[in-house]
Design a protein around this motif. Structure first.
Motif, PDB file in Angstrom:
ATOM      1  N   ALA A 114      59.402  43.320  37.639  1.00 24.85           N
ATOM      2  CA  ALA A 114      59.979  44.660  37.694  1.00 24.85           C
ATOM      3  C   ALA A 114      61.319  44.699  36.951  1.00 24.85           C
ATOM      4  O   ALA A 114      61.623  45.662  36.232  1.00 24.85           O
ATOM      5  CB  ALA A 114      60.163  45.095  39.147  1.00 24.85           C
TER       6      ALA A 114
ATOM      7  N   LYS B 169      51.090  47.742  47.670  1.00 22.21           N
ATOM      8  CA  LYS B 169      52.283  48.585  47.566  1.00 22.21           C
ATOM      9  C   LYS B 169      53.235  48.027  46.502  1.00 22.21           C
ATOM     10  O   LYS B 169      53.768  48.776  45.663  1.00 22.21           O
ATOM     11  CB  LYS B 169      52.987  48.676  48.920  1.00 22.21           C
ATOM     12  CG  LYS B 169      54.396  49.265  48.901  1.00 22.21           C
ATOM     13  CD  LYS B 169      54.413  50.690  48.328  1.00 22.21           C
ATOM     14  CE  LYS B 169      53.825  51.694  49.292  1.00 22.21           C
ATOM     15  NZ  LYS B 169      53.983  53.090  48.782  1.00 22.21           N
ATOM     16  N   GLN B 170      53.453  46.719  46.518  1.00 26.50           N
ATOM     17  CA  GLN B 170      54.375  46.109  45.567  1.00 26.50           C
ATOM     18  C   GLN B 170      53.876  46.251  44.124  1.00 26.50           C
ATOM     19  O   GLN B 170      54.609  46.695  43.235  1.00 26.50           O
ATOM     20  CB  GLN B 170      54.548  44.628  45.906  1.00 26.50           C
ATOM     21  CG  GLN B 170      55.249  44.367  47.227  1.00 26.50           C
ATOM     22  CD  GLN B 170      55.241  42.888  47.573  1.00 26.50           C
ATOM     23  OE1 GLN B 170      54.247  42.192  47.396  1.00 26.50           O
ATOM     24  NE2 GLN B 170      56.362  42.394  48.071  1.00 26.50           N
ATOM     25  N   TYR B 171      52.636  45.865  43.901  1.00 28.34           N
ATOM     26  CA  TYR B 171      52.132  45.840  42.530  1.00 28.34           C
ATOM     27  C   TYR B 171      51.764  47.229  42.017  1.00 28.34           C
ATOM     28  O   TYR B 171      51.856  47.478  40.807  1.00 28.34           O
ATOM     29  CB  TYR B 171      50.959  44.868  42.421  1.00 28.34           C
ATOM     30  CG  TYR B 171      51.419  43.424  42.369  1.00 28.34           C
ATOM     31  CD1 TYR B 171      51.936  42.884  41.201  1.00 28.34           C
ATOM     32  CD2 TYR B 171      51.347  42.611  43.493  1.00 28.34           C
ATOM     33  CE1 TYR B 171      52.374  41.568  41.146  1.00 28.34           C
ATOM     34  CE2 TYR B 171      51.780  41.286  43.452  1.00 28.34           C
ATOM     35  CZ  TYR B 171      52.303  40.779  42.276  1.00 28.34           C
ATOM     36  OH  TYR B 171      52.738  39.475  42.226  1.00 28.34           O
ATOM     37  N   ALA B 172      51.364  48.139  42.890  1.00 21.26           N
ATOM     38  CA  ALA B 172      51.135  49.518  42.452  1.00 21.26           C
ATOM     39  C   ALA B 172      52.443  50.138  41.972  1.00 21.26           C
ATOM     40  O   ALA B 172      52.482  50.851  40.959  1.00 21.26           O
ATOM     41  CB  ALA B 172      50.533  50.351  43.586  1.00 21.26           C
ATOM     42  N   THR B 173      53.517  49.871  42.700  1.00 18.89           N
ATOM     43  CA  THR B 173      54.826  50.382  42.292  1.00 18.89           C
ATOM     44  C   THR B 173      55.252  49.782  40.960  1.00 18.89           C
ATOM     45  O   THR B 173      55.768  50.476  40.078  1.00 18.89           O
ATOM     46  CB  THR B 173      55.880  50.082  43.375  1.00 18.89           C
ATOM     47  OG1 THR B 173      55.458  50.643  44.621  1.00 18.89           O
ATOM     48  CG2 THR B 173      57.224  50.678  42.990  1.00 18.89           C
TER      49      THR B 173
ATOM     50  N   HIS C  25      53.284  51.434  38.239  1.00 18.26           N
ATOM     51  CA  HIS C  25      53.784  52.800  38.061  1.00 18.26           C
ATOM     52  C   HIS C  25      55.088  52.803  37.271  1.00 18.26           C
ATOM     53  O   HIS C  25      55.251  53.562  36.304  1.00 18.26           O
ATOM     54  CB  HIS C  25      53.982  53.443  39.436  1.00 18.26           C
ATOM     55  CG  HIS C  25      54.631  54.787  39.404  1.00 18.26           C
ATOM     56  ND1 HIS C  25      53.950  55.944  39.081  1.00 18.26           N
ATOM     57  CD2 HIS C  25      55.912  55.160  39.649  1.00 18.26           C
ATOM     58  CE1 HIS C  25      54.786  56.967  39.125  1.00 18.26           C
ATOM     59  NE2 HIS C  25      55.979  56.529  39.473  1.00 18.26           N
ATOM     60  N   LEU C  26      56.024  51.950  37.662  1.00 20.76           N
ATOM     61  CA  LEU C  26      57.339  51.935  37.023  1.00 20.76           C
ATOM     62  C   LEU C  26      57.282  51.413  35.585  1.00 20.76           C
ATOM     63  O   LEU C  26      58.098  51.815  34.749  1.00 20.76           O
ATOM     64  CB  LEU C  26      58.305  51.072  37.837  1.00 20.76           C
ATOM     65  CG  LEU C  26      58.715  51.614  39.209  1.00 20.76           C
ATOM     66  CD1 LEU C  26      59.540  50.582  39.962  1.00 20.76           C
ATOM     67  CD2 LEU C  26      59.478  52.919  39.074  1.00 20.76           C
TER      68      LEU C  26
ATOM     69  N   GLN D 288      49.253  55.864  50.234  1.00 21.72           N
ATOM     70  CA  GLN D 288      50.170  55.021  49.467  1.00 21.72           C
ATOM     71  C   GLN D 288      50.399  55.644  48.097  1.00 21.72           C
ATOM     72  O   GLN D 288      49.548  55.582  47.225  1.00 21.72           O
ATOM     73  CB  GLN D 288      49.599  53.599  49.301  1.00 21.72           C
ATOM     74  CG  GLN D 288      49.692  52.730  50.537  1.00 21.72           C
ATOM     75  CD  GLN D 288      49.452  51.255  50.203  1.00 21.72           C
ATOM     76  OE1 GLN D 288      48.707  50.914  49.304  1.00 21.72           O
ATOM     77  NE2 GLN D 288      50.092  50.363  50.939  1.00 21.72           N
TER      78      GLN D 288
ATOM     79  N   PRO E  47      53.588  55.743  45.070  1.00 23.51           N
ATOM     80  CA  PRO E  47      52.818  56.137  43.893  1.00 23.51           C
ATOM     81  C   PRO E  47      51.587  55.266  43.692  1.00 23.51           C
ATOM     82  O   PRO E  47      51.546  54.123  44.160  1.00 23.51           O
ATOM     83  CB  PRO E  47      53.810  55.922  42.744  1.00 23.51           C
ATOM     84  CG  PRO E  47      54.653  54.773  43.221  1.00 23.51           C
ATOM     85  CD  PRO E  47      54.803  54.985  44.705  1.00 23.51           C
ATOM     86  N   ARG E  48      50.590  55.832  43.008  1.00 26.39           N
ATOM     87  CA  ARG E  48      49.440  55.047  42.608  1.00 26.39           C
ATOM     88  C   ARG E  48      49.763  54.286  41.319  1.00 26.39           C
ATOM     89  O   ARG E  48      50.707  54.642  40.607  1.00 26.39           O
ATOM     90  CB  ARG E  48      48.210  55.947  42.363  1.00 26.39           C
ATOM     91  CG  ARG E  48      47.823  56.834  43.528  1.00 26.39           C
ATOM     92  CD  ARG E  48      47.709  56.053  44.822  1.00 26.39           C
ATOM     93  NE  ARG E  48      46.737  54.957  44.744  1.00 26.39           N
ATOM     94  CZ  ARG E  48      46.819  53.831  45.463  1.00 26.39           C
ATOM     95  NH1 ARG E  48      47.834  53.632  46.292  1.00 26.39           N
ATOM     96  NH2 ARG E  48      45.889  52.907  45.344  1.00 26.39           N
TER      97      ARG E  48
END
Length: 314
Positions: free
Chosen positions: A80, A108-112, A115-116, A179, A181-182
């Protein structure tokens, strides 16, 4: 740009500094800083590297610390951080020991992260090998193979497009929890690491890619043939991205001892050797350069991209 089985031979690299096993870490990495990581990542981004990868260990016990060291950056935090200073290079966990965490936490961690970063994640996963890590976190080490199989299935559901993902398995069940962002990608690619018979089968049946670990060139053709046969037997029709880890590289003639296994010399000679991987059915190679400083490493990366990479598909 996604790495696929239909495109030209791609190349990426495991980041230095973030893991410092004595097997491969260079001496200069011990005193390196986050600024060095940024410089390396930006070089890879400019030079057209396909991906940058980061390893995963929660902790290393004393019995392994001399060989492995205890320097292992967290992959989500590291990738990140580097997502914010790069634009194109893909970001891969190689590999995340996803069985140590509940799939919803991992998702949750890797989807974020996806997304970012604008959809630049490759989720590389593996079973893990350090018993003490599992015991400290209350996870069954001996059952880690089955745990990884189910974790992959659960993660594919949790990283899909649904705001409220659902999954039911033997170990995990979830639903009714939104959950956002996707992930930016419609489907996050899951690459499976390992070269044991169980790991190859897992990659064949469940993976979008295979990340062999330590296979010499002589062993790869048979491993690839088995991978593809198992995939066909399982009725999986989607193509799979086959990877390989190359010998250490040094573009040019080094004036210091880089090791007898290292590939050195003129760019065309190195490219000719690396093209053998494509002939075996490999789609992406993970390269590692010998270096005595950050600047020598980034010079080697730039030289590889400018002088070797153009010859890889001839």
């Amino acid at each position: 740009m996604p790495i696929s089985s239909a495109g030209p031979l791609s190349y990426g690299m495991q980041l230095p500094i973030q893991s410092q096993s004595t097997i491969y870490a260079e001496r200069w990495e011990a005193g390196a800083t986050p600024a060095d990581l940024v410089a390396i990542a930006r070089t890879a981004d400019r030079a057209g590297f396909g991906y940058l990868a980061c390893c995963d260990h929660v902790g290393v016990p004393p019995r392994l610390a001399e060989a492995m060291s205890t320097v292992w950056y967290d992959p989500v935090a590291t990738l990140a951080f580097l997502a914010g200073v790069t634009e194109r290079v893909l970001l891969m966990s190689h590999v995340a020991v996803v069985g140590l965490r509940h799939p919803l936490v991992t998702a949750k961690q890797y989807a974020t992260l996806d997304h970012l970063s604008g959809g630049r994640l490759i989720l590389g996963v593996g079973a893990g090998h350090v018993r003490e890590e599992f015991e400290a976190l209350g996870v069954d080490f001996d059952g880690r193979g089955g745990l990884l199989d189910e974790s992959i299935d659960a993660l594919k559901a949790a990283l899909g497009p649904a705001e409220y993902p659902e999954f039911t398995g033997e170990r995990f069940a979830f639903g009714g929890l939104g959950q956002l962002p996707r992930p930016a990608q419609e489907r996050v690619p899951v690459w499976v690491g390992g070269s044991s018979p169980a790991a190859v089968r897992r990659a064949a049946v469940r993976g979008d890619g295979w990340l062999p670990q330590g296979d010499p060139r002589s062993r790869l053709p048979a491993q690839i043939a088995r991978l593809l046969a198992l995939r066909e037997e399982a009725g999986v029709r989607e193509p799979i991205v086959v990877g390989a880890i190359t010998e250490p590289l040094y573009v040019g003639e080094p004036d210091w001892a880089v090791g007898r296994r290292a590939l050195t010399g003129k760019p065309e000679v190195i490219a000719e050797s690396l093209r053998e991987y494509a002939a075996m059915g490999v789609h992406q190679i993970q390269v590692r350069f010998r270096s005595r400083s950050r600047s020598e490493l980034t010079d080697q990366m730039a030289a590889f991209a400018a002088e070797v990479a153009p010859h890889l598909d001839r």
